[in-house]
Design an enzyme around this catalytic site. Structure first.
Site, PDB file in Angstrom:
ATOM      1  N   ILE A  34       0.811  -1.232   0.000  1.00 14.88           N
ATOM      2  CA  ILE A  34       0.000   0.000   0.000  1.00 14.88           C
ATOM      3  C   ILE A  34       0.839   1.274   0.000  1.00 14.88           C
ATOM      4  O   ILE A  34       0.310   2.347  -0.231  1.00 14.88           O
ATOM      5  CB  ILE A  34      -1.032   0.133   1.163  1.00 14.88           C
ATOM      6  CG1 ILE A  34      -0.484  -0.410   2.457  1.00 14.88           C
ATOM      7  CG2 ILE A  34      -2.381  -0.420   0.809  1.00 14.88           C
ATOM      8  CD1 ILE A  34      -1.285   0.085   3.660  1.00 14.88           C
ATOM      9  N   ASN A  89      13.998  -6.994   4.059  1.00 21.45           N
ATOM     10  CA  ASN A  89      14.558  -6.325   5.216  1.00 21.45           C
ATOM     11  C   ASN A  89      14.467  -7.347   6.346  1.00 21.45           C
ATOM     12  O   ASN A  89      13.367  -7.729   6.737  1.00 21.45           O
ATOM     13  CB  ASN A  89      13.751  -5.078   5.558  1.00 21.45           C
ATOM     14  CG  ASN A  89      13.737  -4.081   4.401  1.00 21.45           C
ATOM     15  OD1 ASN A  89      14.754  -3.867   3.742  1.00 21.45           O
ATOM     16  ND2 ASN A  89      12.587  -3.482   4.138  1.00 21.45           N
ATOM     17  N   GLN A  96      13.036  -3.925   8.738  1.00 26.74           N
ATOM     18  CA  GLN A  96      11.837  -4.767   8.755  1.00 26.74           C
ATOM     19  C   GLN A  96      10.823  -4.183   9.724  1.00 26.74           C
ATOM     20  O   GLN A  96      11.077  -4.093  10.929  1.00 26.74           O
ATOM     21  CB  GLN A  96      12.187  -6.214   9.156  1.00 26.74           C
ATOM     22  CG  GLN A  96      10.973  -7.144   9.093  1.00 26.74           C
ATOM     23  CD  GLN A  96      11.320  -8.610   9.368  1.00 26.74           C
ATOM     24  OE1 GLN A  96      12.489  -8.966   9.571  1.00 26.74           O
ATOM     25  NE2 GLN A  96      10.300  -9.457   9.390  1.00 26.74           N
ATOM     26  N   HIS A 102       8.710 -11.624   4.637  1.00 25.54           N
ATOM     27  CA  HIS A 102       8.162 -11.218   3.340  1.00 25.54           C
ATOM     28  C   HIS A 102       9.274 -10.758   2.411  1.00 25.54           C
ATOM     29  O   HIS A 102      10.281 -10.220   2.847  1.00 25.54           O
ATOM     30  CB  HIS A 102       7.119 -10.112   3.504  1.00 25.54           C
ATOM     31  CG  HIS A 102       7.607  -8.932   4.277  1.00 25.54           C
ATOM     32  ND1 HIS A 102       7.651  -8.906   5.653  1.00 25.54           N
ATOM     33  CD2 HIS A 102       8.088  -7.735   3.880  1.00 25.54           C
ATOM     34  CE1 HIS A 102       8.125  -7.752   6.062  1.00 25.54           C
ATOM     35  NE2 HIS A 102       8.409  -7.013   5.002  1.00 25.54           N
ATOM     36  N   HIS A 104      10.137  -8.399  -0.932  1.00 21.47           N
ATOM     37  CA  HIS A 104       9.685  -7.285  -1.760  1.00 21.47           C
ATOM     38  C   HIS A 104      10.092  -7.522  -3.210  1.00 21.47           C
ATOM     39  O   HIS A 104      11.241  -7.877  -3.480  1.00 21.47           O
ATOM     40  CB  HIS A 104      10.354  -5.977  -1.322  1.00 21.47           C
ATOM     41  CG  HIS A 104       9.962  -5.494   0.032  1.00 21.47           C
ATOM     42  ND1 HIS A 104       8.971  -4.560   0.225  1.00 21.47           N
ATOM     43  CD2 HIS A 104      10.428  -5.814   1.273  1.00 21.47           C
ATOM     44  CE1 HIS A 104       8.850  -4.312   1.527  1.00 21.47           C
ATOM     45  NE2 HIS A 104       9.723  -5.053   2.186  1.00 21.47           N
TER      46      HIS A 104
HETATM   47  P1  5GP Z   1       9.080  -4.112   5.659  1.00 24.55           P
HETATM   48  O1  5GP Z   1       9.289  -2.650   5.858  1.00 24.55           O
HETATM   49  O2  5GP Z   1       8.707  -4.806   6.955  1.00 24.55           O
HETATM   50  O3  5GP Z   1      10.165  -4.810   4.918  1.00 24.55           O
HETATM   51  O4  5GP Z   1       7.843  -4.239   4.683  1.00 24.55           O
HETATM   52  C1  5GP Z   1       6.533  -4.124   5.085  1.00 24.55           C
HETATM   53  C2  5GP Z   1       5.782  -3.590   3.892  1.00 24.55           C
HETATM   54  O5  5GP Z   1       4.405  -3.784   4.072  1.00 24.55           O
HETATM   55  C3  5GP Z   1       6.003  -2.095   3.689  1.00 24.55           C
HETATM   56  O6  5GP Z   1       6.528  -1.888   2.397  1.00 24.55           O
HETATM   57  C4  5GP Z   1       4.618  -1.485   3.875  1.00 24.55           C
HETATM   58  O7  5GP Z   1       4.370  -0.461   2.964  1.00 24.55           O
HETATM   59  C5  5GP Z   1       3.695  -2.661   3.647  1.00 24.55           C
HETATM   60  N1  5GP Z   1       2.489  -2.629   4.424  1.00 24.55           N
HETATM   61  C6  5GP Z   1       2.384  -2.344   5.743  1.00 24.55           C
HETATM   62  N2  5GP Z   1       1.101  -2.454   6.128  1.00 24.55           N
HETATM   63  C7  5GP Z   1       0.396  -2.825   5.032  1.00 24.55           C
HETATM   64  C8  5GP Z   1      -0.992  -3.100   4.798  1.00 24.55           C
HETATM   65  O8  5GP Z   1      -1.836  -3.018   5.682  1.00 24.55           O
HETATM   66  N3  5GP Z   1      -1.341  -3.460   3.529  1.00 24.55           N
HETATM   67  C9  5GP Z   1      -0.421  -3.565   2.534  1.00 24.55           C
HETATM   68  N4  5GP Z   1      -0.867  -3.929   1.318  1.00 24.55           N
HETATM   69  N5  5GP Z   1       0.882  -3.321   2.720  1.00 24.55           N
HETATM   70  C10 5GP Z   1       1.280  -2.948   3.957  1.00 24.55           C
END
Ligand code: 5GP
Ligand code: ZN
Length: 141
Positions: A34, A89, A96, A102, A104
């Site tokens: 998102i 991350n 992270q 997850h 990307h």
């Molecule tokens: P991280 O920063 O942990 O590697 O990645 C988490 C990702 O999840 C981020 O890029 C963030 O934008 C995305 N994200 C966080 N909350 C939500 C959500 O509620 N829905 C979606 N579709 N993405 C989310």
């Protein structure tokens, strides 16, 4: 299957929080981020709630990357990409923000002004000791 009610990604997998799903099978779930870094930014996760990539067993890690491979090819074709950055991350220190493994998939196009893996961190470490470092890692298996 391990599932945490407090985990936002577990909620997305179960459907209690909506998402723009792009792929799902028995092991993985993928949706559009998102807060996308670029158009088509996709996140791929194992359905099992595990916090860190390094806590996955080899089967789960292999299955995850098989799915990332499959999904990245489709995303690339769909959005006519010139390339992608694919990565994770791992841990808060690395950025992270959601403690559910997850990957990307970040779409790249000519002229998008993005960087490479080398733009993530640059601590200018010593390079005179690479032989020692490599040996240290080899001996840790
Ligand atoms: P991280 O920063 O942990 O590697 O990645 C988490 C990702 O999840 C981020 O890029 C963030 O934008 C995305 N994200 C966080 N909350 C939500 C959500 O509620 N829905 C979606 N579709 N993405 C989310
Ligand atoms: Zn979770």
């Amino acid at each position: 299957e391990a599932m945490y009610m407090e985990c936002i990604f577990c909620k997305i997998i179960s459907g209690s929080i909506p998402s723009y799903k792009v792929y799902e099978d028995e092991l993985v779930f993928a949706f559009l981020d998102i807060y996308p870094c670029s158009e088509g930014h996709t996140v791929v996760l194992p359905k099992k709630h595990i916090e860190r990539f390094t806590d996955l067993d080899v089967k789960d890690a292999s299955d995850l990357f098989a799915s990332v491979h499959k999904i990245s090819k489709v995303v690339s074709k769909t959005f006519d990409l010139h390339g992608m950055n694919i990565g994770m991350n791992v841990g808060e220190v690395a950025g992270q923000s959601v403690p559910h493994v997850h990957v990307h998939i970040i779409p790249r196009k000519e002229g998008d002004n993005g960087g490479s893996m080398h733009s993530i961190v640059e601590t200018n470490p010593d390079t005179g000791n690479l032989a020692d470092l490599a040996k240290k890692v080899r001996e840790s298996f």
